[in-house]
Design a protein around this motif. Structure first.
Motif, PDB file in Angstrom:
ATOM      1  N   ILE A  23       0.894  -1.108   0.001  1.00 36.83           N
ATOM      2  CA  ILE A  23       0.015   0.082   0.042  1.00 36.83           C
ATOM      3  C   ILE A  23       0.825   1.414   0.017  1.00 36.83           C
ATOM      4  O   ILE A  23       1.744   1.337   0.958  1.00 36.83           O
ATOM      5  CB  ILE A  23      -1.055   0.074   1.386  1.00 36.83           C
ATOM      6  CG1 ILE A  23      -1.688  -1.194   1.311  1.00 36.83           C
ATOM      7  CG2 ILE A  23      -1.814   1.202   1.190  1.00 36.83           C
ATOM      8  CD1 ILE A  23      -2.385  -1.717   2.625  1.00 36.83           C
ATOM      9  N   ASP A  24       0.700   2.135  -0.774  1.00 37.71           N
ATOM     10  CA  ASP A  24       1.365   3.404  -0.923  1.00 37.71           C
ATOM     11  C   ASP A  24       0.574   4.610  -1.268  1.00 37.71           C
ATOM     12  O   ASP A  24      -0.443   4.215  -1.897  1.00 37.71           O
ATOM     13  CB  ASP A  24       2.672   3.254  -1.849  1.00 37.71           C
ATOM     14  CG  ASP A  24       2.232   3.007  -3.112  1.00 37.71           C
ATOM     15  OD1 ASP A  24       1.881   4.161  -3.861  1.00 37.71           O
ATOM     16  OD2 ASP A  24       2.547   1.974  -3.599  1.00 37.71           O
ATOM     17  N   VAL A  25       0.954   5.713  -0.675  1.00 38.90           N
ATOM     18  CA  VAL A  25       0.280   7.080  -1.047  1.00 38.90           C
ATOM     19  C   VAL A  25       1.367   7.919  -1.690  1.00 38.90           C
ATOM     20  O   VAL A  25       2.481   8.230  -1.267  1.00 38.90           O
ATOM     21  CB  VAL A  25      -0.179   7.807   0.038  1.00 38.90           C
ATOM     22  CG1 VAL A  25      -0.736   9.031  -0.077  1.00 38.90           C
ATOM     23  CG2 VAL A  25      -1.023   6.690   0.956  1.00 38.90           C
ATOM     24  N   ASP A  26       0.927   8.359  -2.952  1.00 37.99           N
ATOM     25  CA  ASP A  26       1.539   9.345  -3.597  1.00 37.99           C
ATOM     26  C   ASP A  26       0.775  10.466  -3.990  1.00 37.99           C
ATOM     27  O   ASP A  26      -0.056  10.481  -4.774  1.00 37.99           O
ATOM     28  CB  ASP A  26       2.106   8.824  -5.198  1.00 37.99           C
ATOM     29  CG  ASP A  26       3.057   9.691  -5.737  1.00 37.99           C
ATOM     30  OD1 ASP A  26       3.499  10.636  -5.448  1.00 37.99           O
ATOM     31  OD2 ASP A  26       3.370   9.353  -6.990  1.00 37.99           O
ATOM     32  N   GLY A  27       1.310  11.551  -3.266  1.00 36.63           N
ATOM     33  CA  GLY A  27       0.082  12.928  -3.210  1.00 36.63           C
ATOM     34  C   GLY A  27      -1.112  12.546  -2.699  1.00 36.63           C
ATOM     35  O   GLY A  27      -1.285  12.078  -1.483  1.00 36.63           O
ATOM     36  N   GLN A  28      -2.122  12.358  -3.486  1.00 32.38           N
ATOM     37  CA  GLN A  28      -3.405  11.882  -3.052  1.00 32.38           C
ATOM     38  C   GLN A  28      -3.883  10.816  -3.759  1.00 32.38           C
ATOM     39  O   GLN A  28      -5.199  10.278  -3.627  1.00 32.38           O
ATOM     40  CB  GLN A  28      -4.493  13.078  -3.509  1.00 32.38           C
ATOM     41  CG  GLN A  28      -4.168  14.602  -2.950  1.00 32.38           C
ATOM     42  CD  GLN A  28      -4.314  14.500  -1.166  1.00 32.38           C
ATOM     43  OE1 GLN A  28      -3.170  14.558  -0.733  1.00 32.38           O
ATOM     44  NE2 GLN A  28      -5.285  14.069  -0.824  1.00 32.38           N
ATOM     45  N   LEU A  29      -2.924  10.012  -4.374  1.00 30.88           N
ATOM     46  CA  LEU A  29      -3.217   8.662  -4.930  1.00 30.88           C
ATOM     47  C   LEU A  29      -2.850   7.608  -3.871  1.00 30.88           C
ATOM     48  O   LEU A  29      -1.949   7.300  -3.757  1.00 30.88           O
ATOM     49  CB  LEU A  29      -2.646   8.464  -6.111  1.00 30.88           C
ATOM     50  CG  LEU A  29      -3.106   7.281  -7.065  1.00 30.88           C
ATOM     51  CD1 LEU A  29      -4.438   7.405  -7.582  1.00 30.88           C
ATOM     52  CD2 LEU A  29      -2.096   7.143  -8.253  1.00 30.88           C
ATOM     53  N   LEU A  30      -3.918   6.876  -3.345  1.00 26.31           N
ATOM     54  CA  LEU A  30      -3.574   5.588  -2.508  1.00 26.31           C
ATOM     55  C   LEU A  30      -3.882   4.371  -3.569  1.00 26.31           C
ATOM     56  O   LEU A  30      -4.628   4.085  -4.348  1.00 26.31           O
ATOM     57  CB  LEU A  30      -4.871   5.343  -1.788  1.00 26.31           C
ATOM     58  CG  LEU A  30      -4.664   4.204  -0.754  1.00 26.31           C
ATOM     59  CD1 LEU A  30      -3.592   4.339   0.145  1.00 26.31           C
ATOM     60  CD2 LEU A  30      -5.880   3.872   0.142  1.00 26.31           C
ATOM     61  N   THR A  31      -2.825   3.614  -3.566  1.00 24.57           N
ATOM     62  CA  THR A  31      -2.649   2.427  -4.416  1.00 24.57           C
ATOM     63  C   THR A  31      -2.132   1.289  -3.481  1.00 24.57           C
ATOM     64  O   THR A  31      -1.491   1.080  -2.893  1.00 24.57           O
ATOM     65  CB  THR A  31      -1.286   2.471  -5.534  1.00 24.57           C
ATOM     66  OG1 THR A  31      -1.411   3.454  -6.309  1.00 24.57           O
ATOM     67  CG2 THR A  31      -1.389   1.375  -6.177  1.00 24.57           C
TER      68      THR A  31
END
Length: 155
Positions: A54-62
């Motif tokens: 699980i990662d967060v890049d800016g406002q995108l959760l993947t």
């Protein structure tokens, strides 16, 4: 032994395989708000917890996960509905999310991701004043101002 066979579902699966689709699968999920946090519950049965990323890049959760089925050499399949492979889900979080405090837990095949709301984005009540309250407040402020001016002159 009764088996369920849906020819249209099988045709869709074969079409996706021929197009090269289906290598990344979706994961069914629920998303709801409870108090000051959002809770995402995603079904990932049979997933090794170590494969969940699980990662967060800016406002995108993947969310990514991998399911690997047991070695099946020499097995004659009667039906095979469980697929191995990669699972992927992406969500735009929007504003008002505390991305530093996102946490996750995997239990009984369900991944729960807790997404807290930042303090300034929490709902709050705003008092509505009437015109008579507004006049009373202005009068008090003016009187306080005169008293402050008198004290400053006397000093």
């Amino acid at each position: 032994m009764a088996m369920k066979f849906d020819p249209f579902q099988e045709l869709d699966r074969m079409t996706q395989a021929l197009r090269g689709e289906g290598t990344l699968r979706g994961m069914p999920m629920d998303l709801y708000r409870q108090g000051d946090q959002y809770i995402l519950a995603a079904d990932l049965p049979g997933i090794d917890p170590g494969s969940i990323d699980i990662d967060v890049d800016g406002q995108l959760l993947t969310i990514r996960a991998q399911r690997t089925l047991q070695n099946t050499d020499g097995v004659k399949w009667l039906t095979r509905e469980r697929e191995s492979g990669s699972f992927l889900r992406q969500l735009n979080l929007g504003q008002g999310i505390d991305t530093e405090k996102i946490s996750a837990q995997y239990e009984n095949g369900v991944l729960s991701v807790i997404i807290p709301v930042i303090e300034r984005a929490k709902p709050r009540k705003i008092a509505v004043q009437t015109s008579s309250e507004s006049t009373a407040i202005k009068g008090e402020t003016a009187a306080e101002g005169k008293d402050d001016a008198r004290e400053a002159v006397q000093a």
